[in-house]
Motif scaffolding. Sequence first.
Motif, PDB file in Angstrom:
ATOM      1  N   MET A  18      49.124  38.509  37.028  1.00 16.73           N
ATOM      2  CA  MET A  18      48.504  39.781  36.666  1.00 16.73           C
ATOM      3  C   MET A  18      48.525  40.765  37.822  1.00 16.73           C
ATOM      4  O   MET A  18      48.778  41.963  37.628  1.00 16.73           O
ATOM      5  CB  MET A  18      47.067  39.552  36.200  1.00 16.73           C
ATOM      6  CG  MET A  18      46.437  40.774  35.569  1.00 16.73           C
ATOM      7  SD  MET A  18      47.240  41.258  34.017  1.00 16.73           S
ATOM      8  CE  MET A  18      46.571  40.007  32.914  1.00 16.73           C
ATOM      9  N   SER A  22      50.776  44.154  37.491  1.00 20.91           N
ATOM     10  CA  SER A  22      50.065  45.437  37.423  1.00 20.91           C
ATOM     11  C   SER A  22      50.513  46.385  38.523  1.00 20.91           C
ATOM     12  O   SER A  22      50.743  47.570  38.264  1.00 20.91           O
ATOM     13  CB  SER A  22      48.550  45.203  37.479  1.00 20.91           C
ATOM     14  OG  SER A  22      48.169  44.547  38.679  1.00 20.91           O
ATOM     15  N   GLY A  43      53.056  34.548  35.129  1.00 23.04           N
ATOM     16  CA  GLY A  43      51.713  34.235  34.654  1.00 23.04           C
ATOM     17  C   GLY A  43      51.438  32.779  34.405  1.00 23.04           C
ATOM     18  O   GLY A  43      50.479  32.441  33.705  1.00 23.04           O
ATOM     19  N   THR A  47      46.823  33.476  36.038  1.00 27.80           N
ATOM     20  CA  THR A  47      46.777  34.431  34.931  1.00 27.80           C
ATOM     21  C   THR A  47      46.705  33.726  33.587  1.00 27.80           C
ATOM     22  O   THR A  47      45.914  34.095  32.710  1.00 27.80           O
ATOM     23  CB  THR A  47      48.000  35.364  34.985  1.00 27.80           C
ATOM     24  OG1 THR A  47      47.936  36.138  36.187  1.00 27.80           O
ATOM     25  CG2 THR A  47      48.048  36.283  33.768  1.00 27.80           C
ATOM     26  N   SER A  50      42.985  31.905  32.677  1.00 31.41           N
ATOM     27  CA  SER A  50      41.768  32.692  32.858  1.00 31.41           C
ATOM     28  C   SER A  50      40.780  32.460  31.726  1.00 31.41           C
ATOM     29  O   SER A  50      41.154  32.141  30.601  1.00 31.41           O
ATOM     30  CB  SER A  50      42.145  34.179  32.906  1.00 31.41           C
ATOM     31  OG  SER A  50      41.024  34.999  32.705  1.00 31.41           O
ATOM     32  N   ALA A  52      39.244  34.872  30.437  1.00 33.39           N
ATOM     33  CA  ALA A  52      39.532  36.007  29.556  1.00 33.39           C
ATOM     34  C   ALA A  52      38.288  36.795  29.161  1.00 33.39           C
ATOM     35  O   ALA A  52      38.108  37.145  28.001  1.00 33.39           O
ATOM     36  CB  ALA A  52      40.287  35.541  28.318  1.00 33.39           C
ATOM     37  N   VAL A 151      44.412  38.369  27.507  1.00 29.34           N
ATOM     38  CA  VAL A 151      45.072  38.348  28.814  1.00 29.34           C
ATOM     39  C   VAL A 151      46.589  38.450  28.676  1.00 29.34           C
ATOM     40  O   VAL A 151      47.257  39.176  29.416  1.00 29.34           O
ATOM     41  CB  VAL A 151      44.685  37.072  29.593  1.00 29.34           C
ATOM     42  CG1 VAL A 151      45.454  36.985  30.903  1.00 29.34           C
ATOM     43  CG2 VAL A 151      43.187  37.055  29.867  1.00 29.34           C
ATOM     44  N   HIS A 155      48.919  41.341  30.306  1.00 35.87           N
ATOM     45  CA  HIS A 155      50.000  40.961  31.220  1.00 35.87           C
ATOM     46  C   HIS A 155      51.350  41.446  30.701  1.00 35.87           C
ATOM     47  O   HIS A 155      52.141  42.062  31.441  1.00 35.87           O
ATOM     48  CB  HIS A 155      49.987  39.440  31.382  1.00 35.87           C
ATOM     49  CG  HIS A 155      50.888  38.937  32.452  1.00 35.87           C
ATOM     50  ND1 HIS A 155      51.610  37.775  32.333  1.00 35.87           N
ATOM     51  CD2 HIS A 155      51.202  39.430  33.678  1.00 35.87           C
ATOM     52  CE1 HIS A 155      52.303  37.572  33.414  1.00 35.87           C
ATOM     53  NE2 HIS A 155      52.079  38.548  34.259  1.00 35.87           N
ATOM     54  N   ILE A 339      41.659  39.399  36.510  1.00 31.47           N
ATOM     55  CA  ILE A 339      42.089  39.998  35.250  1.00 31.47           C
ATOM     56  C   ILE A 339      41.322  41.293  35.005  1.00 31.47           C
ATOM     57  O   ILE A 339      41.902  42.344  34.737  1.00 31.47           O
ATOM     58  CB  ILE A 339      41.876  39.022  34.077  1.00 31.47           C
ATOM     59  CG1 ILE A 339      42.566  37.676  34.350  1.00 31.47           C
ATOM     60  CG2 ILE A 339      42.382  39.635  32.780  1.00 31.47           C
ATOM     61  CD1 ILE A 339      44.047  37.744  34.567  1.00 31.47           C
ATOM     62  N   GLN A 340      40.003  41.233  35.118  1.00 32.29           N
ATOM     63  CA  GLN A 340      39.195  42.389  34.756  1.00 32.29           C
ATOM     64  C   GLN A 340      39.233  43.514  35.782  1.00 32.29           C
ATOM     65  O   GLN A 340      38.881  44.647  35.467  1.00 32.29           O
ATOM     66  CB  GLN A 340      37.759  41.979  34.477  1.00 32.29           C
ATOM     67  CG  GLN A 340      36.976  41.479  35.679  1.00 32.29           C
ATOM     68  CD  GLN A 340      35.548  41.106  35.292  1.00 32.29           C
ATOM     69  OE1 GLN A 340      35.317  40.485  34.272  1.00 32.29           O
ATOM     70  NE2 GLN A 340      34.594  41.521  36.117  1.00 32.29           N
ATOM     71  N   ALA A 342      42.173  44.184  37.520  1.00 31.21           N
ATOM     72  CA  ALA A 342      43.586  44.497  37.756  1.00 31.21           C
ATOM     73  C   ALA A 342      43.894  45.988  37.628  1.00 31.21           C
ATOM     74  O   ALA A 342      44.617  46.541  38.476  1.00 31.21           O
ATOM     75  CB  ALA A 342      44.472  43.683  36.804  1.00 31.21           C
TER      76      ALA A 342
END
Length: 383
Positions: A18, A22, A43, A47, A50, A52, A151, A155, A339-340, A342
């Motif tokens: 991720m 990104s 990933g 990634t 996760s 999520a 996720v 991604h 993830i959150q 990114a």
Amino acid sequence: MTTVPEAVFDIAVIGAGMAGASIASALSSTHRVLLLEQEDQPGYHATGRSAAVFTAIYGNETVRALSRASREFLAAPPEGFADHALTSPLGNMFVARADQLGRLEAFFARPDIAPLTTWLDASATRRLCPLLAEPYVAASVYEPGALAIDVDALHQGYLRAFRRNGGALVTRSGLEGLDHDEGRWILRTATGAFASAVVVNAAGAWADNVAAMAGSRTGYVKPFRRTAVLVDPPADMEIARWPFVMDIDEDFYFKPDAGALLLSPADETACEPCDAQPDEWDIAVAVDRVCTATTLQVRRIRHSWAGLRTFSRDRLPIAGPDLDLPGFYWLAGQGGYGIQTAPALAQLLAARIRDEDCPEALRAEGIAYADMGTERFHLQPAA
């Protein structure tokens, strides 16, 4: 012997999870970008493993700010980024026993948490999640705005935008050498050699290895294993609307997951970079801790896995230049929040690489370049 590169790029990003996807996507709108991945597919590691979840009240103050700055992108991505919504309603709840109420109250009193949450007594807590055992729960802090994140869609959206901008993704291309020569970086990989003016180290658990290969200082980041387990939910309960539930001391969490319950002991076991596998002891601890707090009876384990969460020494992400190396940047140490956060971290680092001011939306959340870069480690004693 001089290495002759097969292709020359403006920027090479190492790691296509991720973080790498990104930042590569963000930079590919203005630069020719190479994205290198050691595995068969992007990933595969953190990634793809996760929990999520998006929650604006999880993590330290800086992480919470990065999460808030990422919410708009996750809730309403650019047109064409994904085929469907990236998020769906979930809710998030920090629960406490009677002996933990002081810590829950202190948590609830934080100025960036109170406006996003509601204090619930034991009865109200159990109405939202009837699985919680009546003698166990004294109160909770509930965040109604928490979200479940798709996720894979996030991604793939970044990778799709990257390719659309002309970016080059090369998989099965583990890094074997990284040298700075005549103003550019030479990256020797399993699939050949490449050159770029700038390198972004987004290698996750392997970020310290990449730094060492480049000749930088090491010890900025370290990976830790975390375990997750899928079990059957109680047959007489409808779990789809239950929130994500975490103990205020982060001793466990659980959440609904596609008709099953996902449990974790929230373990943090230091390890070397690897394809992490679950430990039987951690699986047993996850089941024991959740069953102690709930009426759940686990008769079988559907599936278990582990992932690596990579933290910096001060538990803050690193998104900035390496002070020792020209044209070498870090995007690592996101811990369990990669993830959150990114969208915000990619926006921040892309602006810094372009030599632009820190974006206004990030500054409004109190985020500054100096907080994210490696310069802060030069002022800290080694761990």
